[in-house]
Scaffold this motif. Structure first.
Motif, mmCIF file in Angstrom:
data_model
loop_
_atom_site.group_PDB
_atom_site.id
_atom_site.type_symbol
_atom_site.label_atom_id
_atom_site.label_comp_id
_atom_site.label_asym_id
_atom_site.label_seq_id
_atom_site.Cartn_x
_atom_site.Cartn_y
_atom_site.Cartn_z
ATOM 1 N N ALA A 41 -10.363 -0.280 3.112
ATOM 2 C CA ALA A 41 -9.681 -1.368 3.817
ATOM 3 C C ALA A 41 -8.983 -2.281 2.819
ATOM 4 N N ARG A 42 -9.646 -2.596 1.711
ATOM 5 C CA ARG A 42 -9.023 -3.467 0.712
ATOM 6 C C ARG A 42 -7.719 -2.877 0.192
ATOM 7 N N ALA A 43 -7.720 -1.573 -0.100
ATOM 8 C CA ALA A 43 -6.529 -0.939 -0.664
ATOM 9 C C ALA A 43 -5.378 -0.919 0.325
ATOM 10 N N LEU A 44 -5.654 -0.546 1.577
ATOM 11 C CA LEU A 44 -4.581 -0.419 2.572
ATOM 12 C C LEU A 44 -4.060 -1.786 3.012
ATOM 13 N N VAL A 45 -4.968 -2.744 3.156
ATOM 14 C CA VAL A 45 -4.535 -4.088 3.533
ATOM 15 C C VAL A 45 -3.734 -4.712 2.388
ATOM 16 N N TYR A 46 -4.122 -4.414 1.167
ATOM 17 C CA TYR A 46 -3.321 -4.889 0.017
ATOM 18 C C TYR A 46 -1.890 -4.382 0.134
ATOM 19 N N PHE A 47 -1.721 -3.099 0.411
ATOM 20 C CA PHE A 47 -0.375 -2.537 0.529
ATOM 21 C C PHE A 47 0.420 -3.273 1.600
ATOM 22 N N ALA A 48 -0.183 -3.461 2.761
ATOM 23 C CA ALA A 48 0.527 -4.089 3.865
ATOM 24 C C ALA A 48 0.890 -5.534 3.543
ATOM 25 N N SER A 49 -0.047 -6.283 2.984
ATOM 26 C CA SER A 49 0.201 -7.696 2.716
ATOM 27 C C SER A 49 1.174 -7.886 1.559
ATOM 28 N N ALA A 50 1.035 -7.101 0.493
ATOM 29 C CA ALA A 50 1.951 -7.219 -0.642
ATOM 30 C C ALA A 50 3.363 -6.806 -0.251
ATOM 31 N N THR A 51 3.467 -5.792 0.601
ATOM 32 C CA THR A 51 4.775 -5.373 1.086
ATOM 33 C C THR A 51 5.421 -6.481 1.906
ATOM 34 N N ARG A 52 4.637 -7.125 2.770
ATOM 35 C CA ARG A 52 5.185 -8.202 3.597
ATOM 36 C C ARG A 52 5.555 -9.424 2.760
ATOM 37 N N SER A 53 4.798 -9.729 1.740
ATOM 38 C CA SER A 53 5.045 -10.924 0.940
ATOM 39 C C SER A 53 6.308 -10.826 0.103
ATOM 40 N N GLN A 54 6.735 -9.585 -0.240
ATOM 41 C CA GLN A 54 7.933 -9.406 -1.066
ATOM 42 C C GLN A 54 7.844 -10.258 -2.337
ATOM 43 N N PHE A 55 6.801 -10.001 -3.116
ATOM 44 C CA PHE A 55 6.600 -10.765 -4.339
ATOM 45 C C PHE A 55 7.743 -10.580 -5.340
ATOM 46 N N TYR A 56 8.382 -9.417 -5.304
ATOM 47 C CA TYR A 56 9.416 -9.089 -6.284
ATOM 48 C C TYR A 56 10.794 -9.005 -5.616
ATOM 49 N N PHE A 57 11.834 -8.976 -6.442
ATOM 50 C CA PHE A 57 13.196 -8.886 -5.920
ATOM 51 C C PHE A 57 13.487 -7.514 -5.332
ATOM 52 N N ALA A 87 3.494 -1.647 -4.518
ATOM 53 C CA ALA A 87 2.281 -1.781 -3.709
ATOM 54 C C ALA A 87 1.665 -0.415 -3.415
ATOM 55 N N ARG A 88 2.510 0.594 -3.262
ATOM 56 C CA ARG A 88 2.023 1.948 -2.985
ATOM 57 C C ARG A 88 1.232 2.490 -4.175
ATOM 58 N N ILE A 89 1.732 2.282 -5.384
ATOM 59 C CA ILE A 89 1.031 2.755 -6.576
ATOM 60 C C ILE A 89 -0.266 1.973 -6.760
ATOM 61 N N MET A 90 -0.231 0.677 -6.489
ATOM 62 C CA MET A 90 -1.448 -0.132 -6.578
ATOM 63 C C MET A 90 -2.493 0.341 -5.570
ATOM 64 N N MET A 91 -2.071 0.624 -4.351
ATOM 65 C CA MET A 91 -2.981 1.136 -3.325
ATOM 66 C C MET A 91 -3.595 2.461 -3.772
ATOM 67 N N THR A 92 -2.774 3.334 -4.320
ATOM 68 C CA THR A 92 -3.257 4.641 -4.771
ATOM 69 C C THR A 92 -4.307 4.489 -5.854
ATOM 70 N N GLY A 93 -4.023 3.645 -6.834
ATOM 71 C CA GLY A 93 -4.985 3.429 -7.910
ATOM 72 C C GLY A 93 -6.289 2.837 -7.412
ATOM 73 N N ALA A 94 -6.200 1.899 -6.467
ATOM 74 C CA ALA A 94 -7.403 1.257 -5.936
ATOM 75 C C ALA A 94 -8.285 2.261 -5.191
ATOM 76 N N LEU A 95 -7.660 3.142 -4.412
ATOM 77 C CA LEU A 95 -8.435 4.150 -3.683
ATOM 78 C C LEU A 95 -9.129 5.113 -4.633
ATOM 79 N N ILE A 96 -8.378 5.631 -5.601
ATOM 80 C CA ILE A 96 -8.965 6.609 -6.519
ATOM 81 C C ILE A 96 -10.081 5.977 -7.344
ATOM 82 N N LYS A 97 -9.826 4.778 -7.878
ATOM 83 C CA LYS A 97 -10.847 4.112 -8.696
ATOM 84 C C LYS A 97 -12.134 3.897 -7.913
ATOM 85 N N SER A 98 -12.011 3.647 -6.606
ATOM 86 C CA SER A 98 -13.178 3.401 -5.762
ATOM 87 C C SER A 98 -13.843 4.685 -5.284
ATOM 88 N N GLY A 99 -13.296 5.844 -5.666
ATOM 89 C CA GLY A 99 -13.905 7.115 -5.304
ATOM 90 C C GLY A 99 -13.474 7.660 -3.968
#
Length: 301
Positions: free
Chosen positions: A219-235, A242-254
């Motif tokens: 849940a943390r990884a997928l919600v991160y993707f959705a929220s970071a995508t909506r926030s548009q932190f970058y130009f 956010a997709r790469i961050m989500m992928t890394g979070a899932l794999i690291k967590s097993g």
């Protein structure tokens, strides 16, 4: 001499070419690994209630996170690395890149592809480099859902596209930005950056704090993707980062990583439009749970 009958082989790739194929696989996966969403959600209690996490609201009980199954970290990294051309092709195609999968494979092998724009080739190579950075960080234990990691990945993924890559909007010399053009037509304005990007920095800190209240790392990884995508932190390059961050979070967590296939672009765009129009990430998060990478890529039966 090895015995071919006893030798372990990687599962045969089963890439689909249409959304119908992926929809069929999603239904099969649900039948094998869970027929529907959890009745309690990652926080327990009433699964129908709406939660706010960072920039979005979502309903924990609307998605079946159990579809994202446990996976050995090293095995996931090995398969991810082996499947990098397919992952890069999917991510680039969803951005409108016209490279075909064979052309992506050729380019990643170091051979120039004729008849393609330089900008498209640069996007492919940057995506591959960003994925490899994440893989390296997960392998050496330094990957984390934090701003430093996100900025490093964005600095690579969007280095040829964003006005200022590797930093939030407003942190550099350029202000504004963040507007999103919807697939269904129209645009949604971007959130204010604050002086020196301080508002977006605060939003990111609040997002991480809210994620810390979720028990399920999926849940943390997928919600991160959705929220970071909506926030548009970058130009630019927000979804890719956010997709790469989500992928890394899932794999690291097993757990298995998520792969958003180009064949399901229409479903993805509908979920994104709802996210940007209403700030509700429920449809997008539910969609992501049906996109586990090795179920959509390989025949695991």
């Amino acid at each position: 001499m090895s015995d071919d009958k006893n030798e372990k082989r990687a599962p045969e790739q089963k890439w689909g070419t249409t959304s119908r194929d992926f929809a069929r696989r999603a239904a099969e996966n649900r039948a094998r690994h869970g027929a529907g969403p959890s009745t309690r959600g990652p926080l327990g209690g009433d699964a129908s209630r709406q939660l706010r996490t960072g920039r979005i609201t979502w309903r924990p009980g609307a998605a079946n996170f159990e579809l994202i199954r446990p996976s050995d970290v090293e095995l996931s990294l090995f398969r991810l690395k082996k499947s990098l051309p397919e992952l890069v092709w999917n991510a680039a195609a969803l951005e409108g890149n016209t490279f075909t999968l064979p052309q992506v494979q050729t380019l990643l092998d170091g051979v120039t592809v004729g008849g393609k724009r330089l900008e498209e080739a640069e996007q492919i190579l940057a995506l591959s480099e960003g994925m490899n950075l994440m893989i390296s960080d997960v392998r050496d234990g330094t990957f984390a859902l934090n701003k430093e990691t996100s900025d490093r990945i964005h600095g690579i993924v969007a280095k040829h596209e964003a006005i200022e890559s590797g930093s939030f909007r407003g942190e550099g010399s350029v202000n504004g930005g963040g507007a999103v053009r919807l697939a269904g037509g129209g645009t949604v304005g971007g959130d204010p950056t604050g002086e020196g990007g301080e508002q977006l920095q605060a939003d990111y800190t609040n997002l991480l704090a809210a994620l810390g209240t979720l028990r399920d790392p999926r849940a943390r990884a997928l919600v991160y993707f959705a929220s970071a995508t909506r926030s548009q932190f970058y130009f630019d390059g927000n979804k890719r980062t956010a997709r790469i961050m989500m992928t890394g979070a899932l794999i690291k967590s097993g757990f298995e990583p998520v792969n958003i296939p180009y064949a399901r672009q229409e479903e993805f765009n509908v979920a994104l439009d709802e996210l940007f129009r209403t700030d509700d990430g429920t449809r997008l998060i539910d969609f992501l749970t049906t996109c586990t990478m090795f179920d959509t890529m390989f025949d695991t039966r």
